[in-house]
Design a protein around this motif. Structure first.
Motif: not given
Length: 553
Positions: A329, A346-347, A349, A381, A383-384, A406
């Motif tokens: 993250d 936030d990304y 994986n 995967k 993001y938010e 998200s």
């Protein structure tokens, strides 16, 4: 102690859920029957009577009035205690802490039910009444049932050694060592596991350091064990590391603070484990059974003389262990105008592996049931994003707004799936929950179009749905199914929140939505709203009109 009273509804298929009645067209259609007849008796209709035995349930208000209730009793006992010992005499900032919790729950139920009462079909043309069931002419007496229920006990013990100290107002050092042990005892439908303790034991360590709240780093590790796995495979090691940089604490950032009051970049990477692997199964156990099933009876003598024997069941797996997930993250935090506007992004994986799954690539010729194995792999995967604004109209009147968005998409990388005849039949490579369906390409226009098109299992007529012949064999069958674009769960969620505050009075409105998912509608959810008989069927996404009568039942 507590109790819950639930009405006995008598819904089809033993659902005992009034909302099922409302959602089921065949159980409670808008035109099903009048609740009350002119003489005050409960109403019914011939249409409802002919929906089949499963849907021929009595008048819904009468069921709510006469069918009785189910009363569930639950006795709970909870104990939580803790103790803390400061160890500053050893070194400042050191302490020892322990907690103990115990929870016990015992349930039982008492049901007072009945399932019959008279209702009538009224014919306004002749002002006559016909009984729904001529054998029912009065309200049936109540029957009382009792169930002893079950008992659940949970015991958890934790011991902490904690250290937290700041040196020279710049160097902040902290750490923790944790011992954790828990035991759960509960009922299980499998007699081998009924009230057998399920035990967990873990050791966790955490060490962190930050310099003037500007540079931050933290190391975590866990060494956890579960008795669901065989000795030698019970423990797993799960490390993690995280770090952050408060950019806004740097000297070069000072001129920007009037606009951007806070900026932080953070990231983390680690491994977590999961031992919740189904219905309390010890997959390392060899299973045997006895009986008269295949292989369970042996014949002796010149004539058949069967003797019950022992049959080898599912094979054991001594290598099964923890499911694991690597999680990465990276995030960004921003504050504008001294906190009036904040942004968080936030990304992530994640890669989940060693997923416990049933083997699908072994031929049935093997002749024996195989145990689950640590074989599955799924990636996830996404993001938010979150944006928040807050402010004041007056001293006592303030507002806040929040927006969230998200996106997360998973993909099955390995599931031990047998090789498919055609690539579009393969589930591997798609998301969890994607549905295998026919691909719609339009409607049949006329007889010439039908004659020139691939043949479906049911004779087509103009206006029916037309599906793609993916393998080009001129026939629409199961080899022409493919996986839909989206799964049955949304991969995108979003929301908007508005809040108003006046002194101690608050008002909030929340809007939420989801996108990019498919829902399969079958049976009653796609049944047409027309008062016809039960012979209406749905085939390949279309109504089979040939089975329908021309007049109302």
């Amino acid at each position: 102690m507590g109790q819950i009273n639930r009405p006995q509804v008598g819904s089809p298929f033993s659902y005992n859920d009034l909302f099922y009645d409302y959602s089921s067209f065949r159980t409670l259609s808008p035109f099903a029957y009048n609740i009350y007849n002119p003489d005050g008796s409960f109403g019914y209709s011939k249409w409802q009577l002919e929906q089949g035995s499963s849907y021929n349930v009595n008048n819904v208000v009468g069921r709510m009035s006469y069918y009785g209730y189910n009363r569930d009793f639950e006795n709970n006992m909870n104990l939580v205690t803790s103790a803390t010992q400061k160890l500053d005499f050893i070194t400042k900032g050191l302490q020892l802490r322990g907690t103990l919790s115990y929870a016990s729950s015992q349930t039982n139920s008492r049901n007072v039910n009945r399932d019959q009462f008279p209702s009538f079909m009224y014919d306004p043309a002749t002002a006559t009444y016909t009984s729904r069931d001529p054998n029912i002419y009065r309200i049936r007496r109540f029957f009382v049932n009792y169930s002893a229920g079950n008992t659940t006990r949970k015991l958890n013990l934790q011991g902490f050694l904690e250290y937290d100290r700041t040196f020279g107002e710049k160097h902040h050092v902290y750490g923790m060592a944790l011992f954790n042990q828990s035991t759960n005892i509960a009922q299980n439908n499998n007699a081998d596991y009924n009230y057998v303790p399920n035990n967990f034991r873990g050791l966790t360590a955490r060490v962190g350091y930050d310099y003037k709240d500007k540079y931050l780093v933290q190391f975590n590790s866990a060494y956890n064990g579960s008795d669901l796995f065989v000795e030698g495979k019970r423990y797993g090691f799960f490390p993690a590391v995280s770090g952050g940089w408060n950019v806004s604490e740097e000297a070069f950032f000072e001129p920007l603070k009037k606009v951007v009051s806070h900026m932080k970049i953070r990231g983390s990477y680690g491994v977590v484990g999961n031992d919740r692997i189904g219905n309390f199964s010890y997959y390392y156990r060899q299973v045997y059974s006895s009986g008269n099933g295949a292989g369970g009876q042996t014949s002796f003598g010149y004539q058949h003389n069967g003797y019950t024997g022992v049959v080898e069941g599912t094979l054991p797996n001594f290598d099964i262990s923890w499911e694991k997930e690597r999680k990465a993250d990276i995030g960004l935090e921003l504050e504008f105008l001294k906190g009036k506007i904040t942004f968080t992004g936030d990304y992530f994986n994640n890669r989940r592996y060693d997923i416990i799954t049933n083997r699908g690539g072994i031929s049935a010729i093997f002749g024996q049931s195989l145990p689950p194995t640590n074989f599955g792999i799924v990636s996830n995967k996404g993001y938010e994003l979150e944006l928040v604004g807050r402010g004041n109209f007056t001293k006592d009147f303030s507002f806040n707004v929040r927006g969230i968005y998200s996106f997360a998409k998973n993909k099955i990388l390995e599931m031990d799936e047998p090789a498919a005849l055609y690539p579009w039949l393969q589930q591997t490579g798609h998301s969890i929950g994607q549905i295998s369906t026919y691909k719609w390409i339009g409607f049949y226009q006329d007889k010439a179009d039908i004659d020139a098109s691939p043949k479906p299992p049911v004779a087509a007529r103009p206006g029916d749905l037309k599906y793609a012949d993916l393998n080009g064999d001129g026939i629409i069958n199961e080899f022409d199914k493919s996986y839909t674009e989206y799964p049955n769960l949304p991969n995108t969620t979003y929301g908007f929140q508005l809040g108003l505050n006046y002194k101690s009075l608050s008002f909030m409105v929340l809007f939420r939505g989801s996108a990019n998912f498919n829902v399969r509608g079958v049976s009653e959810s796609i049944r047409r709203f027309r008062p016809t008989c039960k012979t209406c069927t749905v085939t390949h996404g279309r109504l089979n009109w040939a089975t329908m009568p021309a007049t109302r039942c």
